[in-house]
Scaffold this motif. Structure first.
Motif, PDB file in Angstrom:
ATOM      1  N   GLN A 181       0.833  -1.200   0.000  1.00 49.80           N
ATOM      2  CA  GLN A 181       0.000   0.000   0.000  1.00 49.80           C
ATOM      3  C   GLN A 181       0.871   1.254   0.000  1.00 49.80           C
ATOM      4  O   GLN A 181       0.587   2.220  -0.712  1.00 49.80           O
ATOM      5  CB  GLN A 181      -0.926   0.007   1.206  1.00 49.80           C
ATOM      6  CG  GLN A 181      -1.845   1.238   1.263  1.00 49.80           C
ATOM      7  CD  GLN A 181      -2.677   1.292   2.535  1.00 49.80           C
ATOM      8  OE1 GLN A 181      -2.702   0.330   3.320  1.00 49.80           O
ATOM      9  NE2 GLN A 181      -3.357   2.411   2.740  1.00 49.80           N
ATOM     10  N   LEU A 182       1.939   1.232   0.796  1.00 50.40           N
ATOM     11  CA  LEU A 182       2.845   2.380   0.828  1.00 50.40           C
ATOM     12  C   LEU A 182       3.478   2.607  -0.544  1.00 50.40           C
ATOM     13  O   LEU A 182       3.582   3.747  -1.009  1.00 50.40           O
ATOM     14  CB  LEU A 182       3.934   2.159   1.875  1.00 50.40           C
ATOM     15  CG  LEU A 182       4.902   3.336   2.056  1.00 50.40           C
ATOM     16  CD1 LEU A 182       4.228   4.469   2.821  1.00 50.40           C
ATOM     17  CD2 LEU A 182       6.165   2.881   2.794  1.00 50.40           C
ATOM     18  N   ALA A 183       3.889   1.516  -1.206  1.00 48.93           N
ATOM     19  CA  ALA A 183       4.528   1.625  -2.520  1.00 48.93           C
ATOM     20  C   ALA A 183       3.568   2.158  -3.577  1.00 48.93           C
ATOM     21  O   ALA A 183       3.997   2.772  -4.554  1.00 48.93           O
ATOM     22  CB  ALA A 183       5.074   0.274  -2.949  1.00 48.93           C
ATOM     23  N   ARG A 184       2.274   1.920  -3.399  1.00 47.84           N
ATOM     24  CA  ARG A 184       1.291   2.455  -4.342  1.00 47.84           C
ATOM     25  C   ARG A 184       0.948   3.910  -4.039  1.00 47.84           C
ATOM     26  O   ARG A 184       0.373   4.593  -4.879  1.00 47.84           O
ATOM     27  CB  ARG A 184       0.013   1.611  -4.293  1.00 47.84           C
ATOM     28  CG  ARG A 184       0.168   0.229  -4.919  1.00 47.84           C
ATOM     29  CD  ARG A 184      -1.119  -0.549  -4.821  1.00 47.84           C
ATOM     30  NE  ARG A 184      -1.051  -1.789  -5.580  1.00 47.84           N
ATOM     31  CZ  ARG A 184      -2.041  -2.666  -5.670  1.00 47.84           C
ATOM     32  NH1 ARG A 184      -3.187  -2.426  -5.030  1.00 47.84           N
ATOM     33  NH2 ARG A 184      -1.906  -3.762  -6.381  1.00 47.84           N
ATOM     34  N   THR A 185       1.299   4.344  -2.833  1.00 52.00           N
ATOM     35  CA  THR A 185       0.959   5.702  -2.411  1.00 52.00           C
ATOM     36  C   THR A 185       2.120   6.667  -2.609  1.00 52.00           C
ATOM     37  O   THR A 185       1.929   7.787  -3.102  1.00 52.00           O
ATOM     38  CB  THR A 185       0.547   5.699  -0.922  1.00 52.00           C
ATOM     39  OG1 THR A 185      -0.548   4.807  -0.731  1.00 52.00           O
ATOM     40  CG2 THR A 185       0.145   7.107  -0.467  1.00 52.00           C
ATOM     41  N   VAL A 186       3.334   6.247  -2.229  1.00 49.30           N
ATOM     42  CA  VAL A 186       4.489   7.148  -2.185  1.00 49.30           C
ATOM     43  C   VAL A 186       5.574   6.690  -3.142  1.00 49.30           C
ATOM     44  O   VAL A 186       5.929   5.509  -3.171  1.00 49.30           O
ATOM     45  CB  VAL A 186       5.080   7.206  -0.757  1.00 49.30           C
ATOM     46  CG1 VAL A 186       6.237   8.211  -0.700  1.00 49.30           C
ATOM     47  CG2 VAL A 186       4.015   7.573   0.255  1.00 49.30           C
ATOM     48  N   ALA A 187       6.112   7.634  -3.902  1.00 55.83           N
ATOM     49  CA  ALA A 187       7.330   7.409  -4.679  1.00 55.83           C
ATOM     50  C   ALA A 187       8.361   8.421  -4.211  1.00 55.83           C
ATOM     51  O   ALA A 187       8.021   9.584  -3.939  1.00 55.83           O
ATOM     52  CB  ALA A 187       7.070   7.547  -6.173  1.00 55.83           C
ATOM     53  N   ALA A 188       9.606   7.987  -4.103  1.00 58.25           N
ATOM     54  CA  ALA A 188      10.666   8.870  -3.617  1.00 58.25           C
ATOM     55  C   ALA A 188      11.814   8.925  -4.611  1.00 58.25           C
ATOM     56  O   ALA A 188      12.201   7.904  -5.190  1.00 58.25           O
ATOM     57  CB  ALA A 188      11.174   8.391  -2.259  1.00 58.25           C
ATOM     58  N   VAL A 189      12.345  10.123  -4.796  1.00 60.85           N
ATOM     59  CA  VAL A 189      13.565  10.327  -5.576  1.00 60.85           C
ATOM     60  C   VAL A 189      14.557  10.978  -4.624  1.00 60.85           C
ATOM     61  O   VAL A 189      14.353  12.107  -4.180  1.00 60.85           O
ATOM     62  CB  VAL A 189      13.325  11.227  -6.798  1.00 60.85           C
ATOM     63  CG1 VAL A 189      14.629  11.443  -7.562  1.00 60.85           C
ATOM     64  CG2 VAL A 189      12.266  10.625  -7.711  1.00 60.85           C
TER      65      VAL A 189
END
Length: 277
Positions: free
Chosen positions: A76-84
């Protein structure tokens, strides 16, 4: 792609006995671009790490649409947040297109092949980050700036509702800085971005949080917080701030110490006198 409300409430972060961030509260409403600015070591990167779940708060909370970020299932976190991030340490033995395709992983079953929709989203992400022409090149042979844009494309392909970026314009030339930040502005996602360049932050961000020594010194629209007095207090330098006639955003000019208060006027007077002779 949708957008998420992010609330950082009274977050304190530590590394051993050292406090990195102290009692920081920040709100990013759905669809906003929120900028973090401040000197090196002010806590910007540490605060971002608490959002994308690398550095756990010792106090306070991080919530996304009311859900505690640190209690979310990984998928769920991976579908919500992307980080660069600034230093990803990535040295993938993959083509650029394959690196960007990794952004689709949270939306797919294990070992599932790319669908036509995945392929379209990958192409759109490559184009938005300005790396379409690099799609078939090995990632590990790219320059630092090219790699940075590819990692931004990977984050865009992930279609997050919250995008977190730590100095995304590092290593980029002026054109690509504008292209990348322009692409972020067109996203429906909420964006939290740390930037060194105050003029880019003033133009692209709706609100700024200025950090110093791990604490929020000021927050609000750029025109309200970017003042010569505050910049002198936070950065220890003299500056002039005007509203740019073309962009309508605050424009900061830093003044070197060796330039005296009347230097600009004296130079203008001398130039005028030279024309009269």
């Amino acid at each position: 792609m949708s957008s998420t409300e992010l609330i950082i409430d009274g977050v304190t972060l530590s590394a051993g006995a050292r406090r990195l961030v102290q009692d920081v509260t920040l709100t990013a409403h759905p669809g906003e671009i929120i900028g973090l600015v401040g000197p090196n070591g002010s806590g910007k990167s540490s605060l971002l790490r608490a959002v994308y779940r690398v550095l756990r708060p010792v106090e306070g909370s991080v919530t996304m649409d009311g859900s505690d970020a640190w209690s979310m299932p990984v998928r769920q976190l991976a579908r919500t947040v992307a980080a660069v991030v600034q230093e990803s340490g990535a040295d993938f033995d993959l083509l650029v297109r394959e690196v960007v395709a990794m952004g689709r992983t949270p939306h797919k079953r294990l070992l599932a092949s790319d669908t036509a929709e995945d392929a379209l989203l990958i192409q759109e992400a490559l184009a938005a980050a300005g790396v379409s022409e690099l799609a078939d090149r090995p990632f590990d042979r790219l320059s630092g700036g090219e790699r940075q844009r590819v990692l931004i494309a990977r984050a865009l392909a992930q279609q997050p509702s919250l995008l977190v970026l730590d100095e995304p314009t590092n290593h980029l030339d002026v054109r690509h800085q504008l292209d990348v930040l322009g692409a972020l502005r067109r996203l429906p996602a909420t964006v939290l971005v740390a930037l060194h360049d105050l003029n880019l932050a003033a133009y692209y961000c709706e609100r700024l949080y200025i950090l110093r020594n791990g604490e929020v010194t000021a927050s609000g629209p750029p025109a309200e917080v970017l003042t010569p007095r505050l910049l002198a207090d936070v950065y220890g330098v003299r500056s002039e701030v005007v509203i740019h006639p073309r962009t309508g955003a605050p424009h900061v000019t830093f003044i070197p110490e060796e330039v005296g208060p009347g230097a600009g006027r004296m130079a203008d007077d001398a130039h005028g006198a030279g024309q009269e002779r």
